[in-house]
Motif scaffolding. Structure first.
Motif, mmCIF file in Angstrom:
data_model
loop_
_atom_site.group_PDB
_atom_site.id
_atom_site.type_symbol
_atom_site.label_atom_id
_atom_site.label_comp_id
_atom_site.label_asym_id
_atom_site.label_seq_id
_atom_site.Cartn_x
_atom_site.Cartn_y
_atom_site.Cartn_z
ATOM 1 N N LEU A 1 -53.432 -14.745 36.565
ATOM 2 C CA LEU A 1 -52.874 -13.400 36.499
ATOM 3 C C LEU A 1 -53.820 -12.369 35.906
ATOM 4 O O LEU A 1 -53.905 -11.252 36.395
ATOM 5 N N CYS A 2 -54.536 -12.737 34.853
ATOM 6 C CA CYS A 2 -55.400 -11.773 34.170
ATOM 7 C C CYS A 2 -56.480 -11.266 35.130
ATOM 8 O O CYS A 2 -57.115 -12.051 35.842
ATOM 9 N N ILE A 3 -56.684 -9.954 35.149
ATOM 10 C CA ILE A 3 -57.646 -9.365 36.082
ATOM 11 C C ILE A 3 -59.055 -9.302 35.509
ATOM 12 O O ILE A 3 -59.986 -8.925 36.214
ATOM 13 N N SER A 4 -59.226 -9.655 34.246
ATOM 14 C CA SER A 4 -60.566 -9.627 33.646
ATOM 15 C C SER A 4 -61.458 -10.663 34.314
ATOM 16 O O SER A 4 -61.115 -11.843 34.362
ATOM 17 N N PRO A 5 -62.624 -10.258 34.839
ATOM 18 C CA PRO A 5 -63.480 -11.185 35.574
ATOM 19 C C PRO A 5 -64.383 -12.049 34.695
ATOM 20 O O PRO A 5 -65.067 -12.939 35.198
ATOM 21 N N ILE A 6 -64.412 -11.776 33.377
ATOM 22 C CA ILE A 6 -65.250 -12.550 32.456
ATOM 23 C C ILE A 6 -64.342 -13.147 31.385
ATOM 24 O O ILE A 6 -63.539 -12.446 30.784
ATOM 25 N N VAL A 7 -64.455 -14.449 31.173
ATOM 26 C CA VAL A 7 -63.627 -15.132 30.181
ATOM 27 C C VAL A 7 -64.533 -15.765 29.134
ATOM 28 O O VAL A 7 -65.452 -16.528 29.476
ATOM 29 N N LEU A 8 -64.284 -15.437 27.866
ATOM 30 C CA LEU A 8 -65.040 -16.005 26.750
ATOM 31 C C LEU A 8 -64.147 -16.979 25.995
ATOM 32 O O LEU A 8 -63.018 -16.639 25.643
ATOM 33 N N ILE A 9 -64.651 -18.181 25.750
ATOM 34 C CA ILE A 9 -63.872 -19.211 25.066
ATOM 35 C C ILE A 9 -64.661 -19.678 23.848
ATOM 36 O O ILE A 9 -65.826 -20.045 23.963
ATOM 37 N N ASP A 10 -64.002 -19.664 22.699
ATOM 38 C CA ASP A 10 -64.665 -20.060 21.459
ATOM 39 C C ASP A 10 -63.998 -21.319 20.910
ATOM 40 O O ASP A 10 -62.892 -21.256 20.370
ATOM 41 N N GLU A 11 -64.649 -22.455 21.103
ATOM 42 C CA GLU A 11 -64.206 -23.720 20.497
ATOM 43 C C GLU A 11 -62.790 -24.142 20.915
ATOM 44 O O GLU A 11 -61.815 -23.815 20.256
ATOM 45 N N ILE A 12 -62.664 -24.854 22.036
ATOM 46 C CA ILE A 12 -61.346 -25.380 22.413
ATOM 47 C C ILE A 12 -61.342 -26.907 22.488
ATOM 48 O O ILE A 12 -60.402 -27.494 22.990
ATOM 49 N N GLU A 13 -62.379 -27.532 21.956
ATOM 50 C CA GLU A 13 -62.449 -28.992 22.120
ATOM 51 C C GLU A 13 -61.317 -29.730 21.429
ATOM 52 O O GLU A 13 -60.965 -30.843 21.816
ATOM 53 N N ASN A 14 -60.738 -29.162 20.383
ATOM 54 C CA ASN A 14 -59.624 -29.816 19.688
ATOM 55 C C ASN A 14 -58.313 -29.076 19.933
ATOM 56 O O ASN A 14 -57.433 -29.026 19.096
ATOM 57 N N ALA A 15 -58.188 -28.496 21.132
ATOM 58 C CA ALA A 15 -57.069 -27.595 21.394
ATOM 59 C C ALA A 15 -55.832 -28.277 21.946
ATOM 60 O O ALA A 15 -54.836 -27.629 22.205
ATOM 61 N N GLY A 16 -55.840 -29.584 22.175
ATOM 62 C CA GLY A 16 -54.660 -30.257 22.692
ATOM 63 C C GLY A 16 -54.382 -29.964 24.151
ATOM 64 O O GLY A 16 -53.235 -29.937 24.581
ATOM 65 N N ILE A 17 -55.438 -29.711 24.937
ATOM 66 C CA ILE A 17 -55.284 -29.446 26.364
ATOM 67 C C ILE A 17 -56.318 -30.257 27.140
ATOM 68 O O ILE A 17 -57.257 -30.813 26.570
ATOM 69 N N ASP A 18 -56.144 -30.316 28.464
ATOM 70 C CA ASP A 18 -57.152 -30.927 29.326
ATOM 71 C C ASP A 18 -58.271 -29.901 29.482
ATOM 72 O O ASP A 18 -58.221 -29.015 30.340
ATOM 73 N N LYS A 19 -59.268 -30.001 28.633
ATOM 74 C CA LYS A 19 -60.282 -28.956 28.510
ATOM 75 C C LYS A 19 -61.162 -28.813 29.754
ATOM 76 O O LYS A 19 -61.501 -27.704 30.163
ATOM 77 N N VAL A 20 -61.511 -29.929 30.375
ATOM 78 C CA VAL A 20 -62.346 -29.855 31.579
ATOM 79 C C VAL A 20 -61.574 -29.210 32.720
ATOM 80 O O VAL A 20 -62.090 -28.345 33.440
ATOM 81 N N LYS A 21 -60.326 -29.607 32.876
ATOM 82 C CA LYS A 21 -59.494 -29.012 33.919
ATOM 83 C C LYS A 21 -59.319 -27.519 33.675
ATOM 84 O O LYS A 21 -59.301 -26.720 34.617
ATOM 85 N N ALA A 22 -59.218 -27.121 32.409
ATOM 86 C CA ALA A 22 -59.064 -25.704 32.071
ATOM 87 C C ALA A 22 -60.288 -24.903 32.519
ATOM 88 O O ALA A 22 -60.158 -23.826 33.114
ATOM 89 N N LEU A 23 -61.477 -25.428 32.242
ATOM 90 C CA LEU A 23 -62.698 -24.732 32.649
ATOM 91 C C LEU A 23 -62.783 -24.597 34.163
ATOM 92 O O LEU A 23 -63.115 -23.540 34.697
#
Length: 331
Positions: free
Chosen positions: A235-257
């Protein structure tokens, strides 16, 4: 910033029906529409602004910025970002860093380096669209050109979305209500389908499923990040996404990327996680506050990912067993 001075709220609502979302989102009750926005906000009690952490002038500016943003969406005037170029500045000792890095839509770029080396500073430079006026002296180009100065503050040119390790909601809304507000604010023609798609992706990313009626404030950290990543991708229209440290975020991190990159976004992630780094197309190495080199991920490194994924899955299984009070077993 656009101005609609003299127009009554009722006139604005006829011309731009989405304006009602501004009032809903900010918890403002419209009693009298036959006044201007300035007069309406002037009548609000001081306690309201204290609770919101805003002042009256700031809320008026936010109102017009909201309209500017929505008009840009409606008219299709948002910028298509095909590439972002980072021109090097200097490290903490004033020495020049690596010169020129071009990032293209659909690419994932890892940012690596010791704690305190300057990874977050690099993300901040990109978010600010640095023009040589930050401590590093870096410059950011969009589609090979210097972006206009007003893009830094104009809501109609908000190029960057940011997702951090620590994300918590404070709004008293359900997941469904939050997504509906966001979807309707984007003037989406099929809101129910879009909401269902975001929820579906969020639950695929999250280690713990949640339903539309779940209050935002009841979401765990992992669920919150899963929701925001799915929202940013679909949904978000921003074309650039910055992510700071999600390795311990409780999600499927590779799938998220991969989900974000599949939406033609430029994704940068600061991380210490080798699985995330090797799933990136290239990585920026930070040392002493500066970019010391960039490395494209080799086919051999890509091959290592499957082994790392098995190890990561095993660690996730152990964590889940511990959470459930089970003994760790090796199958």
């Amino acid at each position: 910033m656009m101005k609609e001075n003299g127009l009554l709220i009722s006139e604005m609502l006829r011309e731009k029906p989405y304006v009602i979302d501004f009032f809903k989102f900010n918890g403002l009750k419209l009693v009298d529409e036959a006044i201007t926005i300035e007069a309406f906000i002037e009548r609000q009690p001081y306690s309201l602004f204290e609770d919101m952490g805003l002042d009256k002038k700031r809320l008026i500016r936010d109102y017009y910025a909201f309209i500017e943003r929505m008009e840009a969406i409606r008219c299709g005037a948002l910028l298509q970002v095909d590439s972002m170029t980072l021109l090097g500045g200097k490290d903490k000792d004033g020495l020049p860093e690596s010169g020129r890095l071009v990032m293209k839509k659909g690419e994932i770029i890892g940012i690596v380096g010791p704690t305190g080396s300057g990874k977050s500073r690099l993300l901040a430079d990109i978010e600010w669209l640095a023009r040589g006026d930050t401590p590093t002296g870096r410059r950011v180009l969009i589609n090979g050109e210097i972006p206009p100065e007003n893009w830094r503050t104009s809501s109609a040119h908000r190029l960057v979305a940011q997702i951090s390790q620590n994300m918590n909601f404070v709004m008293d809304l359900s997941v469904q209500e939050f997504l509906r507000l966001h979807v309707e604010s984007r003037l989406i023609d099929n809101p129910d389908e879009k909401i269902a798609a975001i929820l579906n992706e969020a639950n695929h990313l999250s280690g713990e499923a949640f339903d539309p009626s779940t209050p935002l404030t009841a979401l765990s950290g992992g669920q919150s990040r899963a929701l925001m990543i799915a929202d940013a991708a679909l949904l978000c229209i921003s074309p650039i996404v910055l992510i700071d440290e999600i390795e311990n975020a409780g999600i499927d991190k590779v799938k998220a990327l991969k989900l974000l990159a599949s939406r033609d976004k430029i994704v940068l992630i600061a991380t210490h996680d080798p699985l995330l780094v090797l799933n990136a197309d290239q990585r920026i190495v930070i040392k002493n506050g500066g970019i010391c080199k960039t490395i494209w991920t080799s086919p051999d490194e890509k091959g290592i990912c499957s082994e790392l994924k098995q190890l990561d899955d095993r660690l996730s299984q152990c964590r889940e067993q511990l959470r459930k009070g089970q003994k760790i077993t090796f199958n």
